[in-house]
Write an enzyme that holds these catalytic residues in place. Structure first.
Site, PDB file in Angstrom:
ATOM      1  N   HIS A 360      17.331  13.696  -9.431  1.00 32.82           N
ATOM      2  CA  HIS A 360      15.895  13.530  -9.634  1.00 32.82           C
ATOM      3  C   HIS A 360      15.161  14.151  -8.451  1.00 32.82           C
ATOM      4  O   HIS A 360      15.669  14.176  -7.338  1.00 32.82           O
ATOM      5  CB  HIS A 360      15.509  12.042  -9.735  1.00 32.82           C
ATOM      6  CG  HIS A 360      16.184  11.315 -10.853  1.00 32.82           C
ATOM      7  ND1 HIS A 360      15.675  11.283 -12.125  1.00 32.82           N
ATOM      8  CD2 HIS A 360      17.328  10.594 -10.887  1.00 32.82           C
ATOM      9  CE1 HIS A 360      16.482  10.575 -12.895  1.00 32.82           C
ATOM     10  NE2 HIS A 360      17.498  10.142 -12.164  1.00 32.82           N
ATOM     11  N   SER A 362      11.767  13.995  -5.963  1.00 36.06           N
ATOM     12  CA  SER A 362      10.694  13.132  -5.467  1.00 36.06           C
ATOM     13  C   SER A 362      10.301  13.636  -4.087  1.00 36.06           C
ATOM     14  O   SER A 362      10.032  14.815  -3.919  1.00 36.06           O
ATOM     15  CB  SER A 362      11.154  11.664  -5.428  1.00 36.06           C
ATOM     16  OG  SER A 362      12.291  11.521  -4.592  1.00 36.06           O
ATOM     17  N   HIS A 502      25.218 -15.934   7.814  1.00 36.27           N
ATOM     18  CA  HIS A 502      24.231 -14.947   7.377  1.00 36.27           C
ATOM     19  C   HIS A 502      24.089 -13.890   8.467  1.00 36.27           C
ATOM     20  O   HIS A 502      24.429 -14.118   9.628  1.00 36.27           O
ATOM     21  CB  HIS A 502      22.890 -15.599   7.044  1.00 36.27           C
ATOM     22  CG  HIS A 502      22.171 -16.171   8.230  1.00 36.27           C
ATOM     23  ND1 HIS A 502      22.414 -17.444   8.712  1.00 36.27           N
ATOM     24  CD2 HIS A 502      21.215 -15.648   9.033  1.00 36.27           C
ATOM     25  CE1 HIS A 502      21.654 -17.673   9.743  1.00 36.27           C
ATOM     26  NE2 HIS A 502      20.912 -16.604   9.969  1.00 36.27           N
ATOM     27  N   SER A 504      22.255 -10.702  10.818  1.00 30.58           N
ATOM     28  CA  SER A 504      21.063 -10.315  11.561  1.00 30.58           C
ATOM     29  C   SER A 504      21.503  -9.436  12.720  1.00 30.58           C
ATOM     30  O   SER A 504      22.581  -8.826  12.679  1.00 30.58           O
ATOM     31  CB  SER A 504      20.318 -11.568  12.054  1.00 30.58           C
ATOM     32  OG  SER A 504      19.092 -11.202  12.652  1.00 30.58           O
TER      33      SER A 504
END
Length: 819
Positions: A360, A362, A502, A504
């Site tokens: 594509h 863009s 998690h 970070s």
């Protein structure tokens, strides 16, 4: 000459009526003889019988298939006024109906002395080398040598400094001379259907239109070598080309290349392109990203190709950036994402292009980012290492997730010297910065084990646990929390290990400081800054032309050395710090002003965006409301911070509030006292003062001040085109337009009389004015000037007769009449 005419007689072309027929071909200083089978013979007869008229010819067309062409070429050096010469072949067809090439293989060396020649067409001939006289044609603007057998161009081809159009299609060219890069005026270049394998880097900027070739005519290596690295020197920023189902290879003026494989487009598709200056409002850079190119937009958006299209984008080589990688980034209309990118080098210059493949079109740009390692984490778990520092690894145990996740790891190495300089504490030490991210918003089901190397000089044997701090930063790096007490830290001789659920930023610090989070925040902010200097230079020949630039400190000396021959100015400003993509402004103060209507002018200040690897430079004209006839103007230019970009630490934002904190630097600018432009005896019109003028000479006729004023009233909006064709520079035109921006009449008068002042001693200046009017499409004004000059000639002849000198001129007229 008699022998040549006799040769024409043998062909039935030298009959008694031939001179009369030849004479009928001469009209308005034009000879169009390529429509006659005996065109060259007619030229020979004309030159023999009407030489005085033939030498005035400005346009000549001959057939390259004429058997007397070589004889006719001997006449050409005598045509000193010749402006257009056409010697095309292809006027004869063979038994199959195909055009036959002409017999032309060379030109007389003396043709190089035709100083008025601007157009030369040698197409459809038998040239194997370009005649040596052609690079000597200093006025040449258009050169056509298509459909020949050329294998090379001479090394001095770049001496054609005025060349704007060059067509060499359907030859055997294998390469081009390096001097082609010197053709600064070149606008159209057609090299299609040659055997080119490599183009010199110096020639890349000459193109102003895409070069489109069918698949197979250029190799991939050719495309890489043609694209050049300078992304701010392109001649064209937008355009279009057509792609068919056959596929093609395309080279743009700025060095960007495309490869459309066969079948990529099922139907003919018009591709539109443009290069844009990056705007930080929508070009979002991530932490520690560095922009390396302008933005490329390709349309139509959203159209899916049947096969991937290859794109090669040149970029500014990140010489000072280590342990990083270059990627092409694309914008979907909502967010930016990185493409799989290969960095390739041009074979000769060793400069870089970024190669990617897309389905594509863009927006695209090239950035340098922290090296990114990624992997997919299945339910069985896996292991992820850093390629920058293999001592950093992340272990995902079995059962860590129910669905496969994509995890990314980036590492920012920080040297001990940087930490010591930024903290002013030799006792502070830190590990590399680790950034972990994932494509899921859900925490991991089981703790993930992370291994970080201990700070340099710290080992498990001499470790003081009270001085070790594990910090976790938020996504923007604006807050750093000490989580040492919240995790279980394990130590080996070289590593610290801990578990999290998690992701970070994570940073290991070793220090006696207590408020380590604030220190880490400050250091992280400084790691994103660049130390820069501002320069403000004035052109030596035109002090009103000012160059402003913001440079990283290591580039200041090389740039100043390169500019010192053409510019002068104060020493660079003191060093300041700026973020990548930060806006700043330049304001001219204390009696110096600029055009407020400029699109990059905001509230009277010039707007800049700082990108460390792109040219943060503008060259503008300044003026002063102060009367400079009596004194010089000692002004200044000050630089101020602009809008604070997103993701800047809070401390940095707070420090920049208030008018005093926005100021960065001030440099002096001096405009010298103006010298009187005209004599003391003058007349005035529209606020302008003009001296008495007599352009030309007595024999050809004069143009007076009153004549120029009359001409000026008819010029209108074409004044800029006329000025350029008269030989004024773009800088002069721009300055005239700016100085008189509120009054078109003053712009026209300033242009005309500036040219008149510069050319008042040139005896041919009037004829140059007529030519410039014709080239500008103003035949009406050219006719008016010619009428004025003819009237002047008549008055001159009458004055000669009145003083008794008519005998000589009459004898001259009789001689001309008898030829």
């Amino acid at each position: 000459m008699a022998e040549l005419l006799g040769l024409g007689d043998k062909h039935g072309e030298g009959a008694p009526e031939a001179p009369a027929l030849a004479g009928s071909c001469l009209a308005d200083n034009r000879l169009t003889l390529d429509v006659y089978p005996d065109g060259c013979c007619r030229l020979l007869h004309l030159f023999e019988g009407q030489q005085a008229e033939v030498v005035q010819v400005e346009l000549l067309r001959l057939s390259g298939n004429d058997c007397l062409l070589d004889s006719a070429l001997a006449i050409l050096p005598h045509l000193k006024r010749l402006k257009s010469l056409v010697l095309k072949g292809g006027h004869v067809r063979d038994e199959f109906g195909s055009c036959q090439h002409g017999s032309l293989t060379s030109l007389p060396p003396d043709i190089g002395n035709l100083r008025c020649l601007t157009h030369l067409d040698l197409s459809f001939n038998s040239l194997s080398t370009l005649p040596s006289c052609i690079p000597c044609l200093t006025s040449l603007r258009m050169l056509l040598v298509s459909h020949n057998n050329l294998v090379a161009l001479p090394e001095n081809f770049g001496s054609l400094s005025k060349l704007t159009f060059f067509s060499a299609m359907k030859n055997q060219l294998k390469d081009l001379p390096r001097s082609i890069g010197e053709l600064a005026a070149l606008e159209d270049l057609d090299l299609s259907e040659n055997a080119l394998e490599l183009l010199p880097e110096e020639g890349a900027y000459c193109l102003t239109r895409p070069v489109v070739h069918k698949v197979g005519e250029f190799s991939a290596d050719f495309l890489k070598d043609w694209s050049h690295c300078s992304v701010t020197h392109s001649c064209v920023s937008s355009g279009s080309f057509t792609v068919t189902s056959e596929g093609c290879e395309v080279v743009l003026a700025c060095g960007i290349c495309f490869y459309f494989p066969p079948g990529a487009a099922s139907d003919p598709l018009q591709i539109y392109f443009r290069t844009l200056a990056p705007d930080p409002r929508w070009v979002k850079l991530r932490h520690h990203d560095v922009l390396l190119s302008r933005v490329l937009e390709l349309q139509p958006h959203g159209v899916k190709f049947q096969q991937e299209v290859d794109i090669w984008m040149p970029y500014a080589s990140p010489e000072t950036l280590h342990q990083r990688e270059v990627v092409v980034r694309t914008f979907s209309g909502q967010s930016w994402s990185d493409l799989r990118t290969q960095v390739e080098k041009k074979r000769k210059s060793k400069k870089h292009v970024a190669h990617c493949s897309v389905l594509h079109f863009s927006w695209f740009l090239v950035v340098s980012r922290l090296v990114q390692n990624e992997c997919k984490v299945p339910t069985e778990g896996t292991l992820l290492f850093s390629s920058v520092d293999p001592n950093i690894k992340v272990t995902f145990p079995p059962g860590v997730t129910e669905e496969t996740r994509n995890v990314k790891l980036q590492v920012l190495p920080v040297s001990a010297e940087e930490i010591e300089e930024l903290t002013a504490d030799a006792g502070c030490k830190a590990s590399p910065l680790l950034c972990l991210s994932q494509d899921s918003l859900v925490d991991f089901l089981r703790p993930v084990r992370i291994q970080l190397p201990l700070p340099l000089g710290v080992t498990g044997l001499n470790l003081d646990r009270s001085r070790l701090h594990l910090l976790r930063g938020d996504v923007e790096g604006q807050t750093w929390d000490d989580i040492t007490s919240q995790v279980v830290l394990e130590f080996t001789h070289l590593y610290a290990l801990f578990e999290v659920t998690h992701f970070s930023w994570y940073w290991l610090w070793y220090t006696t400081k207590t408020y380590i989070g604030g220190i880490a925040k400050k250091v992280y902010e400084r790691l994103r800054m660049y130390q820069v200097n501002f320069i403000a230079l004035q052109r030596k020949k035109d002090p009103e032309q000012v160059l402003l630039q913001c440079l990283p400190k290591h580039k200041v000396d090389p740039v100043l050395k390169k500019l010192q021959d053409r510019y002068r100015g104060p020493e660079p400003s003191d060093m300041v710090e700026m973020f990548e993509g930060e806006q700043f402004f330049a304001a001219f103060e204390r009696g110096i002003s600029i055009d407020m209507d400029r699109p990059d002018c905001v509230d009277g200040r010039l707007s800049f965006i700082f990108y460390s690897h792109l040219k943060n430079m503008k060259e503008i004209y300044v003026t002063s409301p102060v009367d400079r006839k009596g004194q010089a103007v000692k002004g200044q230019v000050s630089f101020y911070r602009g809008a604070v970009p997103e993701s800047i630490p809070e401390d940095a934002s707070r420090r920049r509030k208030g008018p005093d904190s926005l100021w960065l630097a001030t440099l002096p600018i001096k405009l010298p006292r103006l010298k009187p432009r005209w004599g003391e005896t003058s007349s005035s019109l529209n606020g302008f003062s003009f001296p008495p003028l007599n352009l030309g000479n007595a024999e050809t006729g004069y143009l007076t001040q009153a004549n120029l004023l009359s001409i000026a009233r008819r010029v209108g909006a074409d004044w800029q085109t006329i000025g350029l064709n008269l030989g004024l520079t773009y800088q002069q035109i721009e300055r005239i337009g700016y100085n008189n921006r509120q009054d078109l009449d003053k712009q026209i008068l300033d242009m005309l009389f500036s040219w008149a002042q510069q050319n008042s001693e040139d005896p041919d200046c009037v004829s140059k004015l007529i030519i410039a009017m014709k080239e500008s499409g103003r035949q009406d004004i050219a006719d008016e000037v010619e009428t004025i000059i003819e009237l002047g000639r008549q008055k001159y002849r009458e004055s000669i007769r009145r003083v008794g000198l008519e005998q000589e001129s009459s004898a001259e007229d009789s001689a001309i009449a008898m030829t």
